[in-house]
Design a protein around this motif. Structure first.
Motif, PDB file in Angstrom:
ATOM      1  N   THR A 134       2.013  -3.677 -18.742  1.00 42.03           N
ATOM      2  CA  THR A 134       2.571  -2.323 -18.712  1.00 42.03           C
ATOM      3  C   THR A 134       2.009  -1.519 -17.549  1.00 42.03           C
ATOM      4  O   THR A 134       2.730  -0.782 -16.867  1.00 42.03           O
ATOM      5  CB  THR A 134       2.264  -1.596 -20.038  1.00 42.03           C
ATOM      6  OG1 THR A 134       2.759  -2.381 -21.121  1.00 42.03           O
ATOM      7  CG2 THR A 134       2.900  -0.227 -20.059  1.00 42.03           C
ATOM      8  N   ALA A 135       0.725  -1.688 -17.297  1.00 42.22           N
ATOM      9  CA  ALA A 135       0.105  -0.950 -16.195  1.00 42.22           C
ATOM     10  C   ALA A 135       0.675  -1.382 -14.860  1.00 42.22           C
ATOM     11  O   ALA A 135       0.908  -0.571 -13.973  1.00 42.22           O
ATOM     12  CB  ALA A 135      -1.405  -1.171 -16.215  1.00 42.22           C
ATOM     13  N   VAL A 136       0.964  -2.676 -14.716  1.00 42.33           N
ATOM     14  CA  VAL A 136       1.531  -3.154 -13.459  1.00 42.33           C
ATOM     15  C   VAL A 136       2.938  -2.604 -13.260  1.00 42.33           C
ATOM     16  O   VAL A 136       3.337  -2.224 -12.166  1.00 42.33           O
ATOM     17  CB  VAL A 136       1.536  -4.701 -13.446  1.00 42.33           C
ATOM     18  CG1 VAL A 136       2.339  -5.212 -12.274  1.00 42.33           C
ATOM     19  CG2 VAL A 136       0.107  -5.216 -13.387  1.00 42.33           C
ATOM     20  N   LYS A 137       3.710  -2.526 -14.332  1.00 44.38           N
ATOM     21  CA  LYS A 137       5.092  -2.052 -14.203  1.00 44.38           C
ATOM     22  C   LYS A 137       5.169  -0.545 -13.963  1.00 44.38           C
ATOM     23  O   LYS A 137       5.988  -0.077 -13.207  1.00 44.38           O
ATOM     24  CB  LYS A 137       5.860  -2.397 -15.489  1.00 44.38           C
ATOM     25  CG  LYS A 137       6.100  -3.895 -15.665  1.00 44.38           C
ATOM     26  CD  LYS A 137       6.845  -4.165 -16.950  1.00 44.38           C
ATOM     27  CE  LYS A 137       7.082  -5.652 -17.147  1.00 44.38           C
ATOM     28  NZ  LYS A 137       7.782  -5.930 -18.422  1.00 44.38           N
ATOM     29  N   GLN A 138       4.301   0.224 -14.594  1.00 47.36           N
ATOM     30  CA  GLN A 138       4.447   1.668 -14.565  1.00 47.36           C
ATOM     31  C   GLN A 138       3.414   2.371 -13.680  1.00 47.36           C
ATOM     32  O   GLN A 138       3.563   3.537 -13.374  1.00 47.36           O
ATOM     33  CB  GLN A 138       4.320   2.228 -15.990  1.00 47.36           C
ATOM     34  CG  GLN A 138       5.400   1.703 -16.923  1.00 47.36           C
ATOM     35  CD  GLN A 138       5.259   2.257 -18.322  1.00 47.36           C
ATOM     36  OE1 GLN A 138       4.333   3.017 -18.609  1.00 47.36           O
ATOM     37  NE2 GLN A 138       6.162   1.875 -19.191  1.00 47.36           N
ATOM     38  N   GLY A 139       2.363   1.661 -13.291  1.00 47.11           N
ATOM     39  CA  GLY A 139       1.294   2.315 -12.544  1.00 47.11           C
ATOM     40  C   GLY A 139       1.698   2.620 -11.111  1.00 47.11           C
ATOM     41  O   GLY A 139       2.641   2.042 -10.563  1.00 47.11           O
ATOM     42  N   PRO A 140       0.995   3.538 -10.471  1.00 50.83           N
ATOM     43  CA  PRO A 140       1.273   3.882  -9.083  1.00 50.83           C
ATOM     44  C   PRO A 140       0.751   2.807  -8.146  1.00 50.83           C
ATOM     45  O   PRO A 140      -0.023   1.936  -8.523  1.00 50.83           O
ATOM     46  CB  PRO A 140       0.502   5.198  -8.895  1.00 50.83           C
ATOM     47  CG  PRO A 140      -0.634   5.092  -9.871  1.00 50.83           C
ATOM     48  CD  PRO A 140      -0.080   4.349 -11.045  1.00 50.83           C
ATOM     49  N   SER A 141       1.184   2.877  -6.915  1.00 52.43           N
ATOM     50  CA  SER A 141       0.696   1.947  -5.917  1.00 52.43           C
ATOM     51  C   SER A 141      -0.769   2.232  -5.616  1.00 52.43           C
ATOM     52  O   SER A 141      -1.225   3.362  -5.677  1.00 52.43           O
ATOM     53  CB  SER A 141       1.522   2.081  -4.635  1.00 52.43           C
ATOM     54  OG  SER A 141       1.419   3.406  -4.137  1.00 52.43           O
ATOM     55  N   VAL A 142      -1.511   1.190  -5.340  1.00 54.30           N
ATOM     56  CA  VAL A 142      -2.944   1.309  -5.105  1.00 54.30           C
ATOM     57  C   VAL A 142      -3.224   0.969  -3.648  1.00 54.30           C
ATOM     58  O   VAL A 142      -2.830  -0.087  -3.163  1.00 54.30           O
ATOM     59  CB  VAL A 142      -3.736   0.359  -6.033  1.00 54.30           C
ATOM     60  CG1 VAL A 142      -5.223   0.466  -5.757  1.00 54.30           C
ATOM     61  CG2 VAL A 142      -3.427   0.685  -7.482  1.00 54.30           C
ATOM     62  N   GLY A 143      -3.903   1.881  -2.944  1.00 50.51           N
ATOM     63  CA  GLY A 143      -4.252   1.632  -1.553  1.00 50.51           C
ATOM     64  C   GLY A 143      -3.038   1.746  -0.635  1.00 50.51           C
ATOM     65  O   GLY A 143      -1.925   2.050  -1.051  1.00 50.51           O
ATOM     66  N   LYS A 144      -3.294   1.457   0.649  1.00 48.03           N
ATOM     67  CA  LYS A 144      -2.223   1.528   1.635  1.00 48.03           C
ATOM     68  C   LYS A 144      -2.225   0.269   2.467  1.00 48.03           C
ATOM     69  O   LYS A 144      -3.263  -0.152   2.980  1.00 48.03           O
ATOM     70  CB  LYS A 144      -2.393   2.759   2.536  1.00 48.03           C
ATOM     71  CG  LYS A 144      -2.167   4.076   1.811  1.00 48.03           C
ATOM     72  CD  LYS A 144      -2.258   5.246   2.769  1.00 48.03           C
ATOM     73  CE  LYS A 144      -2.001   6.557   2.041  1.00 48.03           C
ATOM     74  NZ  LYS A 144      -2.065   7.720   2.960  1.00 48.03           N
ATOM     75  N   ALA A 145      -1.041  -0.325   2.595  1.00 47.92           N
ATOM     76  CA  ALA A 145      -0.917  -1.514   3.431  1.00 47.92           C
ATOM     77  C   ALA A 145      -0.784  -1.107   4.894  1.00 47.92           C
ATOM     78  O   ALA A 145      -0.425   0.026   5.213  1.00 47.92           O
ATOM     79  CB  ALA A 145       0.301  -2.330   2.984  1.00 47.92           C
ATOM     80  N   ALA A 146      -1.089  -2.070   5.762  1.00 45.40           N
ATOM     81  CA  ALA A 146      -0.996  -1.800   7.207  1.00 45.40           C
ATOM     82  C   ALA A 146       0.466  -1.922   7.642  1.00 45.40           C
ATOM     83  O   ALA A 146       0.857  -2.848   8.350  1.00 45.40           O
ATOM     84  CB  ALA A 146      -1.877  -2.778   7.959  1.00 45.40           C
ATOM     85  N   ILE A 147       1.265  -0.973   7.171  1.00 43.25           N
ATOM     86  CA  ILE A 147       2.703  -0.954   7.476  1.00 43.25           C
ATOM     87  C   ILE A 147       3.031   0.363   8.168  1.00 43.25           C
ATOM     88  O   ILE A 147       2.601   1.426   7.720  1.00 43.25           O
ATOM     89  CB  ILE A 147       3.543  -1.115   6.193  1.00 43.25           C
ATOM     90  CG1 ILE A 147       3.290  -2.499   5.568  1.00 43.25           C
ATOM     91  CG2 ILE A 147       5.024  -0.928   6.495  1.00 43.25           C
ATOM     92  CD1 ILE A 147       4.003  -2.708   4.258  1.00 43.25           C
ATOM     93  N   GLY A 148       3.833   0.263   9.199  1.00 39.66           N
ATOM     94  CA  GLY A 148       4.212   1.457   9.964  1.00 39.66           C
ATOM     95  C   GLY A 148       3.463   1.528  11.287  1.00 39.66           C
ATOM     96  O   GLY A 148       2.451   0.854  11.482  1.00 39.66           O
ATOM     97  N   GLY A 149       3.993   2.347  12.150  1.00 42.60           N
ATOM     98  CA  GLY A 149       3.365   2.496  13.456  1.00 42.60           C
ATOM     99  C   GLY A 149       4.303   3.178  14.443  1.00 42.60           C
ATOM    100  O   GLY A 149       5.416   3.597  14.091  1.00 42.60           O
ATOM    101  N   PRO A 150       3.868   3.305  15.667  1.00 41.87           N
ATOM    102  CA  PRO A 150       4.677   4.008  16.671  1.00 41.87           C
ATOM    103  C   PRO A 150       5.916   3.215  17.092  1.00 41.87           C
ATOM    104  O   PRO A 150       5.911   1.991  17.080  1.00 41.87           O
ATOM    105  CB  PRO A 150       3.710   4.181  17.840  1.00 41.87           C
ATOM    106  CG  PRO A 150       2.705   3.087  17.675  1.00 41.87           C
ATOM    107  CD  PRO A 150       2.560   2.879  16.213  1.00 41.87           C
ATOM    108  N   PHE A 151       6.964   3.907  17.424  1.00 43.46           N
ATOM    109  CA  PHE A 151       8.177   3.295  17.966  1.00 43.46           C
ATOM    110  C   PHE A 151       8.858   4.311  18.892  1.00 43.46           C
ATOM    111  O   PHE A 151       8.629   5.523  18.787  1.00 43.46           O
ATOM    112  CB  PHE A 151       9.124   2.823  16.867  1.00 43.46           C
ATOM    113  CG  PHE A 151       9.557   3.896  15.931  1.00 43.46           C
ATOM    114  CD1 PHE A 151      10.615   4.751  16.260  1.00 43.46           C
ATOM    115  CD2 PHE A 151       8.953   4.057  14.684  1.00 43.46           C
ATOM    116  CE1 PHE A 151      11.035   5.745  15.386  1.00 43.46           C
ATOM    117  CE2 PHE A 151       9.380   5.039  13.812  1.00 43.46           C
ATOM    118  CZ  PHE A 151      10.410   5.892  14.147  1.00 43.46           C
TER     119      PHE A 151
END
Length: 326
Positions: A146-163
């Motif tokens: 249940t926690a995996v389905k409903q919980g918020p995201s944890v941490g930040k992945a190295a996604i995104g950057g300048p373009f």
């Protein structure tokens, strides 16, 4: 043995006397040939006659006495042997009976009602503990799911950057132009037969629902992974079909590659055999990226999310972001 020898002494004497008598008889027979018959028929003295008449009776009496003594000795020996055997048998029987009694006491000694009740109580305790641990483990699994389905995201992945790309009006834009706004980005291409149109329709419906339900403004962005065919004009005509606020971006192939690498997007051109080189498809990731007002990655949403799940997920992420900043 000494008693037997002492009792047979008369028998030995009789034997010697009989031997003497036999010798005398042979001597008499020998002498009778030399002595005249007149002398042979001469009567013996009465004392000698009495001795010879008593000899058989003497031999018989002594022989009977010796036999009786021998028989008595044999009977005594047999009785002693039988008595010893009976004594040994009785002793063995007593030992066997004693061992049997000891075996009974040994077999019946250690087990008692108290030890039996303790054994039953221990077994019941083990079964109860195992059952409780099993229930707790199942509850932990359900809670974790249940926690995996409903919980918020944890941490930040190295996604995104300048373009550095061009919008559907031909204006150069960078990631900085989107700061201060919540942005939902999708990578695709305008010649996509079905996947891209379905995902863009879902994206457009979700941002309208978020606006109506929570009042949050979301900027939808489409970035092409087919720069060879997706010109500025092509992208402009394409985005109009989905939402008036949808922004389409394209650009030089190197800039497209750079942006795709920053967002961890996979794409690859796939040509069919016999095609002229202009009719091809582009295999690519089917993911939407939610970026916060600082253009930092918050969460991604895959193809399995429908409009309701997508809108609810975005609303929850924005609320948690605002709560953390407050």
């Amino acid at each position: 043995m000494a008693a037997v020898l002492s009792r047979t002494a008369p028998l030995r004497r009789a034997s010697r006397l009989f031997s003497s008598y036999a010798t005398s008889s042979r001597l008499t027979l020998h002498l009778s040939k030399e002595i005249p018959k007149s002398h042979l028929h001469r009567p013996l003295p009465q004392s000698d006659v009495g001795s010879f008449t008593k000899l058989p009776r003497f031999l018989s009496t002594n022989a009977n006495a010796a036999g009786a003594a021998a028989n008595a000795q044999a009977d005594s020996a047999l009785k002693g042997t039988a008595s010893d055997a009976h004594s040994d048998q009785g002793k063995q029987s007593g030992d066997s009976h004693h061992s049997s009694e000891q075996g009974k006491s040994i077999r019946g000694g250690p087990i008692s009602w108290l030890s039996f009740l303790l054994l039953v109580a221990s077994g019941a305790g083990v079964v109860f503990y195992y059952d409780q641990e099993k229930k707790r483990h199942i509850e932990d699994i359900n809670t974790s799911s249940t926690a995996v389905k409903q919980g918020p995201s944890v941490g930040k992945a190295a996604i995104g950057g300048p373009f550095n790309l061009l919008d559907h009006d031909g204006i150069s834009v960078t990631e900085k132009d989107f700061k201060g706004k919540w942005t939902l980005i999708y990578f695709g291409f305008t010649h996509c037969p079905d996947i891209c149109p379905d995902e863009l329709q879902k994206l457009a419906a979700a941002i309208d629902k978020i606006k109506g339900k929570a009042g949050f403004e979301i900027v939808p962005v489409f970035i092409s992974v087919d720069p060879e065919r997706d010109t500025v004009e092509q992208v402009r005509e394409y985005v109009k079909e989905f939402h008036p606020k949808l922004i389409g971006l394209t650009g030089h192939p190197d800039e497209i590659k750079k942006a795709a690498r920053a967002y961890r997007v996979y794409y690859m051109k796939t040509e069919e055999e016999g095609s002229d080189g202009s009719d091809y498809l582009v295999d690519h990731s089917i993911i939407m990226y939610l970026m916060d007002p600082n253009m930092e990655f918050v969460k991604f949403f895959g193809k399995n999310n429908d409009v309701d799940a997508l809108s609810e997920g975005i609303i929850n992420e924005i609320k948690q972001y605002k709560k953390a900043k407050a």
